[in-house]
Design a protein around this motif. Sequence first.
Motif, PDB file in Angstrom:
ATOM      1  N   GLY A   1     -24.345  18.151  -2.596  1.00  0.00           N
ATOM      2  CA  GLY A   1     -23.455  17.686  -3.657  1.00  0.00           C
ATOM      3  C   GLY A   1     -23.834  18.255  -5.006  1.00  0.00           C
TER       4      GLY A   1
ATOM      5  N   ASP B   1     -21.602  21.893  -6.989  1.00  0.00           N
ATOM      6  CA  ASP B   1     -20.816  21.703  -8.210  1.00  0.00           C
ATOM      7  C   ASP B   1     -21.555  22.330  -9.391  1.00  0.00           C
ATOM      8  OD1 ASP B   1     -18.935  20.935  -9.997  1.00  0.00           O
ATOM      9  OD2 ASP B   1     -19.399  18.797  -9.957  1.00  0.00           O
TER      10      ASP B   1
ATOM     11  N   ALA C   1     -20.850  21.462 -13.037  1.00  0.00           N
ATOM     12  CA  ALA C   1     -21.330  20.211 -13.636  1.00  0.00           C
ATOM     13  C   ALA C   1     -22.830  20.214 -13.847  1.00  0.00           C
ATOM     14  CB  ALA C   1     -20.952  19.032 -12.737  1.00  0.00           C
TER      15      ALA C   1
ATOM     16  N   ALA D   1     -28.730  23.915  -9.651  1.00  0.00           N
ATOM     17  CA  ALA D   1     -27.956  24.063  -8.421  1.00  0.00           C
ATOM     18  C   ALA D   1     -28.708  24.909  -7.394  1.00  0.00           C
ATOM     19  CB  ALA D   1     -26.600  24.694  -8.736  1.00  0.00           C
TER      20      ALA D   1
ATOM     21  N   ARG E   1     -21.153  31.097  -4.345  1.00  0.00           N
ATOM     22  CA  ARG E   1     -20.726  30.632  -5.661  1.00  0.00           C
ATOM     23  C   ARG E   1     -21.847  30.697  -6.694  1.00  0.00           C
ATOM     24  NH1 ARG E   1     -18.221  24.761  -4.097  1.00  0.00           N
ATOM     25  NH2 ARG E   1     -17.074  25.351  -2.193  1.00  0.00           N
TER      26      ARG E   1
END
Length: 960
Positions: free
Chosen positions: A521, A525, A528, A534, A563
């Motif tokens: 999670g 993202d 955020a 991350a 990503r």
Amino acid sequence: MAGGRAHGHAAGLPAVGEPSALGPEPSIVGREAEVRRLARVTGLGADVPSGDALLGADAPHGGVRLAADEVGGGVLLVIGEPGVGKSTLLEDAARRAAHAGHRVLRATGRESERDLAFAGLHQLLRPVLDEADELPERQRLALLGAFGFAEASGEPLLTGLAVLTLLSRLADRTPVVLVVDDAQWIDAASAGVLSFVAWRLDDDPVALLVAVRNGEPLPGFDDAFPAIRLEPLDDAFPAITLTPLDDAASRRLLDLRAPELPAGIRDRVLAEAAGNPLALLELAKAAHSRGLEPHDHGPLPVGERLAAGYAAQVAELPEVCRRTLLLLAAADVADPPDAVLALLPDPDDKTWLTLEQASLVGRAGRQVRFRHPLVRSAVYQSAPFDARAQAHRALADVLGDEPDRRAWHLAAATPYPDAEVSAALERTADRARRRGGYAAAAQALARAAELSPVPGDGTRLLVDAAGLAVLTGRLAWVEELAERIRARTDDPNALAAATLRVGRLTALTRRHNAVFAELIGIAGDPAATHPATALDALAAAAVLRFYSGEASHRQEIDRILPRLPDDPMRDWVRMVADPFGGGRGLVPRLPSMIAAARNHPERLTALAVAAWILDEIALAVRTFDEAVRSWRTRGPIPDGLAGVAALAYFEYGRWAQAREVCADIGALAAGKLDHAAACVLATDAMVLAAQGDTVEARALAERALRLVDPLESRSVAVHARRATAAAAAAEGDYESAYEQYRTLFDRGGDPVHYHASYPALPELAAAAARTGRHAEAAEIVERSARALAEGGSARLHALVERSRALLAAPERAERAFLAALEEPALEQRPFEHAQTRLEYAEWLRRRRRIAESRPHLAAAHDVFARLDARPWAERARAELRAAGTDVAVPDPHGLAELSPQQRQIVRLAARGLTNREIGERLFLSPRTVGSHLYRVFPKLGVTTRAQLRDVVDAGGVPRE
């Protein structure tokens, strides 16, 4: 200076009490067996009267004599509720030891010092710090740096070694007794050093006596002293759990100390005290002083009411007495520095006489102590906050040369946010961190966060505190700090950082799937959260993918990885999560990535893991060597990935080193990080199974499986079952062995774990060949061969060929054997290579190609003998005899009887290192090294150190 200044005696009322108006001399009642037990540990004989005998304090040794053949040593815990007599027993043991000429060093835990790194250790060692000048230079600087007297080394284990060496030097002259009272309040850094020392007292006449309140946590001690949990753990140190006195002993105590009590009051005291010696004495004292009659109603004060009784007694004192008591309670030192003494009345002031007559404090020279922690607690808690704050500010004003104590006193006096006090605590945290006091640093940062007037700074401080708390291994604490972060901010990056810190420790427990979801999670993202956070989260998720072996985890990682920004960490994730797919193509980049990570043990460990997963075993071992050296000097950093080092050393043929890593990590993880503990148990079991210690191997494997959920920790389950299967095979039970090996692949023949299952293919094939299950095993082997065709390593291709050879028809077997043996990658794993040579030689001999088999048999036998792989060595010897070659039983010098640590000592001694140098390498005292060598010389058939070189050269112990 962060350490405490006090070298004082235990502050507790006894199972028997101290001199007071109620009795002439202290006596120990109802604890005769405990006195004898303590006497044995401290090196005194056990000739203690039993039955109704009372041990007077003025009796020579209290009836305990020094035994000529007993010098003492070891660890003993004294556990019990407040007031049950722990402090009295320790004080009695210390007095007897001192009377016998032993060196007694004491420390008492204090609530006010539990956040000051190395305060307890300084209190313990202050009387002998002059001896530090004789330590090796690195050890001397580490010890003095821990106390703030030199530049901090930040190497807690080197500090522990310095303490061990110092105590060993002291013990060369006379036995040493260490007495640690109220250990639940000892700071974690000191506790960590003491736990390090405690495990290494086998050969030194050094006794460590530790008193702790029943049920209290001991951060830093809990790995070393699992008995504190009152669980029947086999590896726990011995413990005495003090229970309440029985009725007969309680009555004897009252007869001795309060003979004038009326019968009715006496019965009430006995009933309400319930065998607690402190309550017996204090209730008797209260009843006597108040002139209670048998017909008076109402309960007598006990427990919290006893503290309230103290508070009432304090309230009746003159103002100057109350102010003095409050300053002492706030300072909480038994040997106040001159600056604090300047705040107190002069030594001849009548205030002291009043306080001593009230039995609230006692003095001995500079030492001033409360009669019991309840007195201090009652004094402090009953004072209004303004009065407490005034006392703390006064103490802070006079402690300018002790910035850590000053910061905490200012914090105690500050109810509202204050930037200056917050900054002072942050500086305290930095000093503690540089000394390796991670718990103290985290505590200081957490309090600094509370006092920070800037919300963003407070959040940052809490995040940093959680990061340091991770290094203590205390998951509940990290979770608590994370909750505090969540309660004060909605900043997504801070929230992600909090979750990540919890996840890093939780990954070493059994909750893998839930933690993986949280980490994904965060990583999924990046808009955020900060990209670096991350990536860190995805790396932690990749670790969980490795632990669990869950296929869906890899799919989640593959979905998110594109990503994230290009970064070496992203490459690492791919290597670990998908070593036979995209990760395989990254192998050429590993050496440069490792070179860039020099002096960063965490990154080196991670890259060594990647190298191992990709079957670059030589590179992995070299990197682990460097990482483990740094890791050991950094202190106990819980890191489940470090357990892979043991697997790498096992595959590389350094089995003793593999077991040492297992022992190191297991000690850190025991009781709180189940997955990490299970990892090393399973690895240790694999080594023992290969060496023929089948009973212990099976026991360790079973323990590992009990600690984890096999569906969430498939890597552990595979290694544990491999160990169980190998143990069965070593015993000739190939049916059971095959059943265990078969569980490493699912019903369709796919691996249960994407990485751990494949190396067991030859073992599965060998068991299948002996039990007639050729077809089923051959299908699993071929299914694996197809899966590994593109991305499998050269080593795995060689293992597939070896498996095929074991199951193949005669006309195809030799080609498969030769294909396996011609692969250089297999030669880097000596055990696997020797197994392949033995199996090929057996195949050759059964086809009467005896001359061709002999070189393979001899080479395999030499490897098995060097590794002490006894079942395999015996199998090779039997084949050699059948081939017409008689082989003497190896290891005539008894190397097989030595422990892994003893072998390491022999290897280093053979290289010419002194006992002190060996001790520094292995974190042992020189005396312990000498004792090991003294015991192993007869086993090895040598009489001098020079002969050890011949033993090593004979092949029993590898030099490097």
